[in-house]
Scaffold this active site. Structure first.
Site, PDB file in Angstrom:
ATOM      1  N   GLU A 188       0.834  -1.197   0.000  1.00 38.22           N
ATOM      2  CA  GLU A 188       0.000   0.000   0.000  1.00 38.22           C
ATOM      3  C   GLU A 188       0.879   1.261   0.000  1.00 38.22           C
ATOM      4  OE1 GLU A 188      -3.390   0.511  -0.156  1.00 38.22           O
ATOM      5  OE2 GLU A 188      -2.912   2.646  -0.051  1.00 38.22           O
ATOM      6  N   THR A 242      -5.889   1.061  -5.488  1.00 38.19           N
ATOM      7  CA  THR A 242      -5.211  -0.196  -5.166  1.00 38.19           C
ATOM      8  C   THR A 242      -5.693  -1.339  -6.046  1.00 38.19           C
ATOM      9  OG1 THR A 242      -4.923   0.465  -2.874  1.00 38.19           O
ATOM     10  CG2 THR A 242      -4.866  -1.889  -3.316  1.00 38.19           C
ATOM     11  N   HIS A 274      -1.574   2.764   4.513  1.00 34.76           N
ATOM     12  CA  HIS A 274      -2.582   3.581   3.829  1.00 34.76           C
ATOM     13  C   HIS A 274      -2.627   4.974   4.456  1.00 34.76           C
ATOM     14  CE1 HIS A 274      -6.530   4.767   2.236  1.00 34.76           C
ATOM     15  NE2 HIS A 274      -6.405   3.763   1.380  1.00 34.76           N
ATOM     16  N   ASP A 334       1.626  -0.140  -4.819  1.00 37.14           N
ATOM     17  CA  ASP A 334       0.411  -0.047  -5.642  1.00 37.14           C
ATOM     18  C   ASP A 334       0.280   1.329  -6.282  1.00 37.14           C
ATOM     19  OD1 ASP A 334      -0.267   1.313  -3.284  1.00 37.14           O
ATOM     20  OD2 ASP A 334      -2.212   0.322  -3.042  1.00 37.14           O
ATOM     21  N   HIS A 335       0.558   2.360  -5.483  1.00 34.00           N
ATOM     22  CA  HIS A 335       0.411   3.735  -5.999  1.00 34.00           C
ATOM     23  C   HIS A 335       1.067   4.708  -5.033  1.00 34.00           C
ATOM     24  CE1 HIS A 335      -2.682   4.164  -2.946  1.00 34.00           C
ATOM     25  NE2 HIS A 335      -3.368   3.168  -3.453  1.00 34.00           N
TER      26      HIS A 335
HETATM   27  C1  GP9 Z   1      -8.776  -1.301   0.462  1.00 37.00           C
HETATM   28  C2  GP9 Z   1      -7.338  -1.109   0.194  1.00 37.00           C
HETATM   29  C3  GP9 Z   1      -6.951   0.315   0.025  1.00 37.00           C
HETATM   30  O1  GP9 Z   1      -9.161  -2.647   0.538  1.00 37.00           O
HETATM   31  O2  GP9 Z   1      -6.946  -1.905  -0.841  1.00 37.00           O
HETATM   32  O3  GP9 Z   1      -7.446   0.823  -1.145  1.00 37.00           O
HETATM   33  P1  GP9 Z   1      -7.111   2.294  -1.703  1.00 37.00           P
HETATM   34  O4  GP9 Z   1      -7.928   3.250  -0.901  1.00 37.00           O
HETATM   35  O5  GP9 Z   1      -5.634   2.556  -1.564  1.00 37.00           O
HETATM   36  O6  GP9 Z   1      -7.524   2.204  -3.124  1.00 37.00           O
END
Ligand code: GP9
Length: 415
Positions: free
Chosen positions: A38, A81, A194, A254-255
């Site tokens: 994340e 994500t 996150h 992921d980003h």
């Molecule tokens: C939610 C997690 C975070 O299940 O994968 O998602 P995001 O908010 O980063 O898209």
């Protein structure tokens, strides 16, 4: 000419044989443990804050028995994500209408987990959030995950932020891994780092008292450092349970975490990096493939993106032929880097080995911006025309393909 409803189908890498490539089959038969991290920027790797490495464990992986791609970019649509997952496992672009896991729910897909299943792998996915978030539970079977372990199956014994902590996720996953027939492909989507990156005080591993104290940088670095520490503990457990030597550990972000569009953040990171915080660093999420005992320690600087993940892994696993319609390339056997974008930098923008081209938001080519990555000097826009057209061609073809459910279709040569 091969076409799909008028679209140039030759952009797809269907039918390509990977068999002669460097490192073809290098990881054949090994378990693959992929961790999509994340909000991980590549720039946290091999960097320090107040004399402390932010990611000591990942740094040690990069330094021994790993292939590291230091210029590896996110390529999302509307689904954050989940789009990173989609693009990585499908090697096609994400939807710009809604998130891909919703938009392409009914599609017959050609994916990395499916290809691995054909090679005899068992597949499993782990994520410490509710199963329906981003529609994962519904689409995972067609992505090719046989089993999905989420908050329905796991104990909520330690929750940080949005869900089960990464430490607990890793611990709870081990029992499942031990029971799985090998080889397996296990796909983790971590969560603790996150936004807003708040780690409970007793879990913080860095001391940040200087100029970045109480800034978003401090919180963010603590959260990535937490992930890194939990990864280290996970690796020790894999070793203890005899699951390390015959596995490969794959890690990428992921980003982005720190939003370049916010002036105060842009300033802070520019100051921390000692160079302008621009799209190149902002979108770079890194890719690290750790192959224990391989004796291979290499860094590739070819520009690549999440779209390249699937064919890169296919080559390493030793799958010869690409049988579906995908767009990525095997990054180990490609020198020419090219990454098309459609979010954050709008459609038509791209990054290659030398430069970044940001297509203008007003849609006028002449107002676009391009610069060299090494020295940030402007690049004449006429040198970007070909890349711009290629970016549009690839994204539009991908969109047509997915909208018409053609991932597994043969191309027409007589249209
Ligand atoms: C939610 C997690 C975070 O299940 O994968 O998602 P995001 O908010 O980063 O898209």
């Amino acid at each position: 000419q091969s076409t799909f409803g008028g679209y140039d189908a030759t952009v797809f890498n269907s039918g390509i044989n990977l068999g002669e490539g460097k490192y073809h089959g290098l990881i054949e038969g090994r378990n693959i443990i992929t961790i999509q991290v994340e909000s991980m920027h590549n720039f946290v790797l091999q960097r320090e804050i107040e004399g402390q490495p932010i990611t000591p464990i990942m740094n040690s992986l990069i330094n021994k028995d790993s292939i590291y791609f230091s210029r590896y970019y996110q390529q999302l649509g509307r689904g954050n994500t989940s789009d990173a997952e989609f693009v990585s496992n499908n090697s096609l672009y994400a939807s710009m209408k809604t998130y891909s896991y919703k938009e392409y729910e009914g599609n017959e897909l050609y994916t990395l987990p499916q290809v691995l299943k054909e090679e005899g792998y068992n597949t499993i996915a782990f994520h410490g959030n509710e199963p329906d978030f981003w529609n994962r539970k519904s689409i995972y079977p067609s992505i090719g995950f046989n089993t999905y372990i989420s908050t329905d199956e796991m104990e909520m014994d330690e929750v940080i932020g949005m869900g089960i902590s990464d430490g607990s996720l890793f611990k709870q996953s081990l029992g499942y891994l031990e029971k799985l027939p090998q080889p397996f492909y296990s796909f983790y989507v971590s969560l603790t780092s996150h936004n807003p990156f708040i780690i409970p005080e007793e879990q913080r591993g860095l001391t940040i008292d200087g100029e970045y104290k109480d800034t978003i940088i401090a919180d963010y670095f603590q959260s990535v450092n937490y992930f890194d520490r939990m990864l280290g503990e996970f690796i020790e457990e894999l070793k203890r349970r005899d699951l390390y030597d015959n596995s490969v550990i794959v890690i990428y972000g992921d980003h982005f975490a720190l939003d370049i569009r916010k002036d105060n953040i842009k300033e802070l990171i520019t100051d921390y990096l000692g160079k302008p915080y621009d799209f190149e660093e902002f979108l770079n999420v890194g890719l690290l493939i750790h192959i224990p005992g391989s004796g291979i320690t290499e860094t590739y600087t070819t520009a690549g993106g999440q779209i390249d993940f699937f064919p890169t892994m296919m080559n390493l696993v030793g799958v010869d032929e690409i049988k579906g319609n995908i767009l990525g390339k095997d990054l180990i056997n490609t020198e020419e880097g090219f990454v098309a974008h459609q979010t954050y930098m709008i459609r038509g923008s791209f990054i290659d080995n030398e430069k970044v081209f940001e297509f203008s938001r007003d849609g006028r080519y002449e107002n676009s911006r391009a610069w060299r990555i090494d020295n940030h000097e402007p690049v004449p826009l006429e040198e970007c025309r070909e890349g711009y057209e290629r970016a549009l061609r690839e994204i539009r073809a991908s969109e047509y393909l997915l909208d018409n459910n053609l991932s597994r279709q043969k191309q027409n040569s007589d249209e």
